[in-house]
Scaffold this motif. Structure first.
Motif, PDB file in Angstrom:
ATOM      1  N   THR A 189       0.805  -1.218   0.000  1.00 37.07           N
ATOM      2  CA  THR A 189       0.000   0.000   0.000  1.00 37.07           C
ATOM      3  C   THR A 189       0.837   1.267   0.000  1.00 37.07           C
ATOM      4  OG1 THR A 189      -0.162  -0.132   2.416  1.00 37.07           O
ATOM      5  CG2 THR A 189      -1.964  -1.090   1.133  1.00 37.07           C
ATOM      6  N   TYR A 190       2.108   1.164   0.411  1.00 39.44           N
ATOM      7  CA  TYR A 190       2.975   2.351   0.347  1.00 39.44           C
ATOM      8  C   TYR A 190       4.433   1.943   0.191  1.00 39.44           C
ATOM      9  CZ  TYR A 190       3.373   1.564   5.463  1.00 39.44           C
ATOM     10  OH  TYR A 190       3.560   1.028   6.719  1.00 39.44           O
ATOM     11  N   LEU A 191       5.267   2.916  -0.183  1.00 35.79           N
ATOM     12  CA  LEU A 191       6.689   2.685  -0.432  1.00 35.79           C
ATOM     13  C   LEU A 191       7.424   2.329   0.852  1.00 35.79           C
ATOM     14  CD1 LEU A 191       7.364   5.770  -2.769  1.00 35.79           C
ATOM     15  CD2 LEU A 191       6.899   3.406  -3.478  1.00 35.79           C
ATOM     16  N   LEU A 192       8.504   1.571   0.692  1.00 40.49           N
ATOM     17  CA  LEU A 192       9.361   1.203   1.827  1.00 40.49           C
ATOM     18  C   LEU A 192       8.545   0.711   3.014  1.00 40.49           C
ATOM     19  CD1 LEU A 192      12.063   4.058   1.807  1.00 40.49           C
ATOM     20  CD2 LEU A 192      12.281   1.744   0.910  1.00 40.49           C
ATOM     21  N   ASN A 193       7.623  -0.193   2.747  1.00 38.72           N
ATOM     22  CA  ASN A 193       6.692  -0.632   3.790  1.00 38.72           C
ATOM     23  C   ASN A 193       7.376  -1.425   4.899  1.00 38.72           C
ATOM     24  OD1 ASN A 193       6.808  -2.588   1.472  1.00 38.72           O
ATOM     25  ND2 ASN A 193       5.700  -3.873   2.934  1.00 38.72           N
ATOM     26  N   ARG A 194       8.614  -1.880   4.683  1.00 35.96           N
ATOM     27  CA  ARG A 194       9.351  -2.563   5.744  1.00 35.96           C
ATOM     28  C   ARG A 194      10.110  -1.584   6.635  1.00 35.96           C
ATOM     29  NH1 ARG A 194       7.489  -7.182   6.758  1.00 35.96           N
ATOM     30  NH2 ARG A 194       9.418  -7.609   7.911  1.00 35.96           N
ATOM     31  N   GLN A 195      10.344  -0.371   6.141  1.00 37.76           N
ATOM     32  CA  GLN A 195      11.166   0.588   6.883  1.00 37.76           C
ATOM     33  C   GLN A 195      10.406   1.822   7.369  1.00 37.76           C
ATOM     34  OE1 GLN A 195      12.086  -0.461   3.673  1.00 37.76           O
ATOM     35  NE2 GLN A 195      13.560  -2.021   4.316  1.00 37.76           N
ATOM     36  N   LEU A 196       9.279   2.153   6.753  1.00 36.24           N
ATOM     37  CA  LEU A 196       8.569   3.387   7.077  1.00 36.24           C
ATOM     38  C   LEU A 196       7.139   3.098   7.515  1.00 36.24           C
ATOM     39  CD1 LEU A 196       9.604   5.705   4.090  1.00 36.24           C
ATOM     40  CD2 LEU A 196      10.752   5.432   6.300  1.00 36.24           C
ATOM     41  N   ASP A 197       6.542   4.082   8.177  1.00 38.81           N
ATOM     42  CA  ASP A 197       5.102   4.020   8.408  1.00 38.81           C
ATOM     43  C   ASP A 197       4.409   4.770   7.273  1.00 38.81           C
ATOM     44  OD1 ASP A 197       5.551   6.689   8.989  1.00 38.81           O
ATOM     45  OD2 ASP A 197       4.690   6.614  10.997  1.00 38.81           O
ATOM     46  N   ALA A 198       3.085   4.789   7.279  1.00 33.70           N
ATOM     47  CA  ALA A 198       2.337   5.363   6.160  1.00 33.70           C
ATOM     48  C   ALA A 198       2.587   6.858   6.001  1.00 33.70           C
ATOM     49  CB  ALA A 198       0.847   5.087   6.342  1.00 33.70           C
ATOM     50  N   THR A 199       2.765   7.577   7.100  1.00 32.58           N
ATOM     51  CA  THR A 199       2.967   9.031   7.019  1.00 32.58           C
ATOM     52  C   THR A 199       4.287   9.364   6.345  1.00 32.58           C
ATOM     53  OG1 THR A 199       1.669   9.373   9.035  1.00 32.58           O
ATOM     54  CG2 THR A 199       3.109  11.171   8.343  1.00 32.58           C
ATOM     55  N   ALA A 200       5.375   8.721   6.787  1.00 31.52           N
ATOM     56  CA  ALA A 200       6.684   8.974   6.184  1.00 31.52           C
ATOM     57  C   ALA A 200       6.689   8.555   4.717  1.00 31.52           C
ATOM     58  CB  ALA A 200       7.765   8.233   6.953  1.00 31.52           C
ATOM     59  N   ALA A 201       6.059   7.419   4.415  1.00 34.49           N
ATOM     60  CA  ALA A 201       6.000   6.949   3.036  1.00 34.49           C
ATOM     61  C   ALA A 201       5.210   7.908   2.156  1.00 34.49           C
ATOM     62  CB  ALA A 201       5.380   5.553   2.981  1.00 34.49           C
ATOM     63  N   GLY A 202       4.170   8.519   2.724  1.00 36.82           N
ATOM     64  CA  GLY A 202       3.384   9.496   1.967  1.00 36.82           C
ATOM     65  C   GLY A 202       4.206  10.720   1.597  1.00 36.82           C
ATOM     66  N   LEU A 203       5.038  11.189   2.529  1.00 34.03           N
ATOM     67  CA  LEU A 203       5.924  12.320   2.240  1.00 34.03           C
ATOM     68  C   LEU A 203       6.924  11.948   1.154  1.00 34.03           C
ATOM     69  CD1 LEU A 203       6.662  13.567   5.875  1.00 34.03           C
ATOM     70  CD2 LEU A 203       5.162  14.650   4.192  1.00 34.03           C
ATOM     71  N   LEU A 204       7.463  10.743   1.241  1.00 35.97           N
ATOM     72  CA  LEU A 204       8.425  10.280   0.242  1.00 35.97           C
ATOM     73  C   LEU A 204       7.782  10.212  -1.133  1.00 35.97           C
ATOM     74  CD1 LEU A 204      11.144   9.031  -0.585  1.00 35.97           C
ATOM     75  CD2 LEU A 204      10.239   6.820   0.163  1.00 35.97           C
ATOM     76  N   GLN A 205       6.595   9.639  -1.214  1.00 34.45           N
ATOM     77  CA  GLN A 205       5.930   9.522  -2.510  1.00 34.45           C
ATOM     78  C   GLN A 205       5.615  10.896  -3.084  1.00 34.45           C
ATOM     79  OE1 GLN A 205       2.838   6.619  -2.743  1.00 34.45           O
ATOM     80  NE2 GLN A 205       1.879   7.524  -4.559  1.00 34.45           N
ATOM     81  N   GLN A 206       5.224  11.815  -2.221  1.00 36.56           N
ATOM     82  CA  GLN A 206       4.919  13.171  -2.685  1.00 36.56           C
ATOM     83  C   GLN A 206       6.146  13.829  -3.298  1.00 36.56           C
ATOM     84  OE1 GLN A 206       2.983  15.502   0.340  1.00 36.56           O
ATOM     85  NE2 GLN A 206       3.092  17.398  -0.838  1.00 36.56           N
ATOM     86  N   GLN A 207       7.292  13.682  -2.654  1.00 36.58           N
ATOM     87  CA  GLN A 207       8.509  14.305  -3.170  1.00 36.58           C
ATOM     88  C   GLN A 207       8.980  13.640  -4.455  1.00 36.58           C
ATOM     89  OE1 GLN A 207      11.093  14.644   0.605  1.00 36.58           O
ATOM     90  NE2 GLN A 207      11.331  16.611  -0.420  1.00 36.58           N
ATOM     91  N   LEU A 208       8.913  12.323  -4.519  1.00 33.76           N
ATOM     92  CA  LEU A 208       9.347  11.622  -5.722  1.00 33.76           C
ATOM     93  C   LEU A 208       8.421  11.907  -6.906  1.00 33.76           C
ATOM     94  CD1 LEU A 208      10.379   8.144  -4.233  1.00 33.76           C
ATOM     95  CD2 LEU A 208      11.895   9.972  -5.025  1.00 33.76           C
ATOM     96  N   SER A 209       7.131  11.987  -6.644  1.00 30.95           N
ATOM     97  CA  SER A 209       6.177  12.308  -7.710  1.00 30.95           C
ATOM     98  C   SER A 209       6.416  13.702  -8.256  1.00 30.95           C
ATOM     99  CB  SER A 209       4.740  12.178  -7.186  1.00 30.95           C
ATOM    100  OG  SER A 209       4.450  10.851  -6.797  1.00 30.95           O
ATOM    101  N   ALA A 210       6.768  14.624  -7.364  1.00 33.07           N
ATOM    102  CA  ALA A 210       7.046  15.990  -7.792  1.00 33.07           C
ATOM    103  C   ALA A 210       8.271  16.057  -8.704  1.00 33.07           C
ATOM    104  CB  ALA A 210       7.255  16.885  -6.573  1.00 33.07           C
ATOM    105  N   ARG A 211       9.149  15.090  -8.586  1.00 34.75           N
ATOM    106  CA  ARG A 211      10.335  15.048  -9.443  1.00 34.75           C
ATOM    107  C   ARG A 211      10.036  14.459 -10.817  1.00 34.75           C
ATOM    108  NH1 ARG A 211      15.534  13.175  -5.770  1.00 34.75           N
ATOM    109  NH2 ARG A 211      15.361  14.785  -4.168  1.00 34.75           N
ATOM    110  N   GLY A 212       8.892  13.787 -10.945  1.00 34.95           N
ATOM    111  CA  GLY A 212       8.534  13.236 -12.245  1.00 34.95           C
ATOM    112  C   GLY A 212       8.357  11.734 -12.283  1.00 34.95           C
TER     113      GLY A 212
END
Length: 435
Positions: A189-212
């Protein structure tokens, strides 16, 4: 027939770290032979993503020059994998017909990348090369994969990266920097699901999506589409089709146990070793990604380095034992800082009643800063840091050394270490002072 005091099978990072530790020992094995399957001597795999994105020169990945091996009387044999271990005669045989006897043998065989059925040309193929993959499919694990992806960046346009773990994210970002249009698939359901919780993964996805990057969670490939032998697209289980000139697999790894298994050593998920990193054969040891110790396997650099230090002492006659610890992991993408320590997946799932009894959080969404600490009584059980990772070392120490923390948790969370330490001293229970 040449006889060696020590033969090491596998010339990766684990082997090189072991050699670096061995040459510092006063009574090290005199004659050491190393067999490597790759044509290139040991290099730093951790830097592959930086090499792909052209942030680093190739020379940055070199771990030791040929002159270094010669200086320390180490015979390095590249591009010649060991195919057979004869334990009775203490003999190894290589693909190209080299025979070497050993007194002690170390398996540093590493791990193999996981390959889903839809990508396999030869199902069940046991070696880590591209011969068993369909056209247009590759992994991102070795120097050959790096060359393949560099060429793709020059000649192709559309890439699909499968796997939202560290390696998948780094591969996707590297290909994006080469000018490709990249779709990243994550089955969870989210990135790095073994290392992050949903909130941190959401921030990561937002930044990566903004890059393209285009990121698809809860998504897996159902089938591949080819035209005249060239990959054209992938079809997802949802029915959606994505253009794909190349598919990069980053779905994790599995310990490489085939050689040990053929030799009759005890194996499970990995080569089973004891605390001395000794296999079921007293003359054979193993370390790194290929081993299993007390049911645990290892895929990070820090524990492998610790194993190499301990094993070097053992091979030189000292009675030492390896004890595993939690290791903080960090993403290697420029402009994004995150750190994770502890069994975050279990803490997030909260599958057991005693998993943790509270957590402390801080979020500044505008600055992309987030921190969360999980507590089990006075003990820190896990930590996720996003955007500002300066506390990583201190939190990792608290987790691994199981130090009780009686200070202000909010102060610790916010990085007010000095104040937090003072509060720790003041707030400890009286029995602690008496002790």
């Amino acid at each position: 027939m040449t006889e060696a005091d020590l033969i090491i099978i596998g010339n990766g990072m684990a082997c090189q770290r072991l050699l670096a530790e061995l040459v510092q020992q006063p009574n090290r094995p005199t004659k050491i032979v190393v067999f490597g399957a790759e044509a290139k001597p040991a290099y730093n795999r951790v830097l592959l993503s930086g090499l792909l994105s052209n942030e680093l020169p190739d020379s940055a990945a070199e771990l030791a020059s040929p002159a270094w091996y010669a200086k320390h009387n180490i015979e390095l044999i590249c591009d010649d994998a060991v195919m057979l271990i004869d334990r009775e005669r203490r003999l190894v045989v290589s693909r190209h017909g080299r025979y070497r006897r050993y007194q002690q043998l170390v398996l540093a065989c590493g791990a193999l990348p996981l390959t889903p059925g839809y990508a396999e040309l030869t199902p069940g193929y046991a070696e880590d090369d591209s011969k068993h993959l369909l056209p247009g499919i590759c992994h991102f694990r070795n120097w050959q994969d790096l060359a393949t992806l560099r060429l793709a960046g020059q000649q192709l346009q559309h890439a699909v990266v499968v796997g939202g773990g560290f390696l998948g994210l780094e591969a996707a970002e590297g290909l994006r920097k080469l000018g490709m249009q990249v779709n990243l698939l994550q089955r969870s359901t989210y990135l790095l699901n073994r290392q992050l919780d949903a909130t941190a993964a959401g921030l990561l996805q937002q930044q990566l999506s903004a890059r393209g990057l285009s990121i698809f969670t809860n998504s897996e490939i159902d089938s591949l589409s080819y035209k005249r032998g060239q990959l054209q697209a992938v079809r997802l289980h949802s029915g959606q089709q994505l253009k794909a000139d190349i598919v990069v697999l980053a779905l994790g790894i599995t310990p490489n146990i085939s050689l040990a298994q053929q030799a009759g050593l005890t194996v499970n998920r990995g080569i089973v070793v004891n605390a001395n990193l000794q296999s079921s054969d007293s003359a054979i040891y193993a370390l790194g990604e290929c081993i299993e110790l007390n049911g645990e396997t290892f895929g990070l650099i820090a524990p492998v380095n610790a194993q190499a230090k301990q094993l070097a002492q053992t091979l030189c006659g000292e009675d030492t034992a390896y004890c595993s610890e939690n290791t903080a992991t960090q993403l290697k993408i420029s402009g994004i800082a995150l750190s994770s320590c502890g069994d975050i997946a279990t803490l997030c799932a909260n599958t057991s009643a005693d998993s943790f009894d509270g957590s402390t959080e801080y979020l500044d969404a505008e600055r992309f800063e987030y921190r969360r600490l999980w507590w089990r009584g006075p003990y820190l059980a896990g930590a996720v840091l996003y955007g500002d990772t300066r506390l990583s070392q201190r939190l990792n120490q608290l987790i691994n050394q199981r130090q009780p923390y009686y200070g202000c948790r909010s102060s610790l969370l916010l990085g007010l270490i000095d104040n937090a330490e003072k509060l720790t001293a003041v707030s400890q229970p009286q029995q602690q002072d008496a002790a």
